[in-house]
Design a protein around this motif. Structure first.
Motif, short mmCIF file in Angstrom:
data_model
loop_
_atom_site.label_atom_id
_atom_site.label_comp_id
_atom_site.label_asym_id
_atom_site.label_seq_id
_atom_site.Cartn_x
_atom_site.Cartn_y
_atom_site.Cartn_z
N LYS A 22 92.91 52.11 -6.19
CA LYS A 22 92.90 51.62 -4.81
C LYS A 22 93.43 52.67 -3.81
N ASP A 23 94.01 53.75 -4.32
CA ASP A 23 94.49 54.83 -3.44
C ASP A 23 93.28 55.70 -3.10
N TYR A 24 92.56 55.26 -2.08
CA TYR A 24 91.28 55.89 -1.78
C TYR A 24 91.40 57.32 -1.27
N GLY A 25 92.50 57.64 -0.62
CA GLY A 25 92.68 58.99 -0.12
C GLY A 25 92.78 60.00 -1.25
N LEU A 26 93.69 59.76 -2.18
CA LEU A 26 93.86 60.68 -3.32
C LEU A 26 92.64 60.64 -4.22
N LYS A 27 92.10 59.44 -4.44
CA LYS A 27 90.91 59.29 -5.28
C LYS A 27 89.77 60.15 -4.73
N ASN A 28 89.51 60.03 -3.42
CA ASN A 28 88.44 60.79 -2.79
C ASN A 28 88.68 62.29 -2.92
N GLN A 29 89.89 62.72 -2.70
CA GLN A 29 90.21 64.15 -2.78
C GLN A 29 90.04 64.68 -4.20
N MET A 30 90.46 63.89 -5.18
CA MET A 30 90.33 64.30 -6.58
C MET A 30 88.86 64.39 -6.98
N GLU A 31 88.08 63.41 -6.55
CA GLU A 31 86.65 63.43 -6.87
C GLU A 31 85.97 64.63 -6.22
N ARG A 32 86.34 64.91 -4.98
CA ARG A 32 85.74 66.05 -4.28
C ARG A 32 86.11 67.37 -4.96
N SER A 33 87.36 67.51 -5.34
CA SER A 33 87.80 68.73 -6.04
C SER A 33 87.06 68.89 -7.36
N ALA A 34 86.96 67.78 -8.10
CA ALA A 34 86.32 67.81 -9.42
C ALA A 34 84.84 68.19 -9.30
#
Length: 111
Positions: A22-34
């Protein structure tokens, strides 16, 4: 390229691991980095020049380092388990080593 395959697998694992987060900010950043890691490897390869390939491999390596930091943060925030994080970080470090090896190899090539 084996490093590209590993980087693609890493991105898929990140997406699956964070699916319910549910932490969309970190989730989005991690997905983008990956996703950035294999994407930059592919883009560099398609550029067809040694300097561009090296530059994009370095960008991929930087994104991989970003992801490693985000994995650390996600662990501390208890978004992912320590066990999951350790596995992902070990794979991430292998990808960084492979990228550095490829950078070194391309730099040594004639032409």
């Amino acid at each position: 390229m084996e490093v590209w395959k590993k980087a693609c697998r890493q991105a898929l694992v990140i997406y699956k691991t964070l699916k319910e987060t549910k932490d969309y900010g970190l989730k989005n950043q991690m997905e983008r980095s990956a996703v950035s890691v294999p994407s930059n490897i592919a883009e560099g390869q398609e550029r067809d020049t040694k300097p561009d390939f090296i530059r994009f491999l370095r960008i991929a390596k930087g994104s991989n380092g970003e992801l490693r930091t985000q994995l650390y943060l996600a662990t501390k925030l208890e978004i992912i388990s320590t066990e999951q994080s350790n596995e992902l970080i070990n794979e991430n470090k292998q990808i960084s080593k492979m990228l550095q090896g490829l950078i070194n190899s391309v730099e040594l090539q004639n032409g």
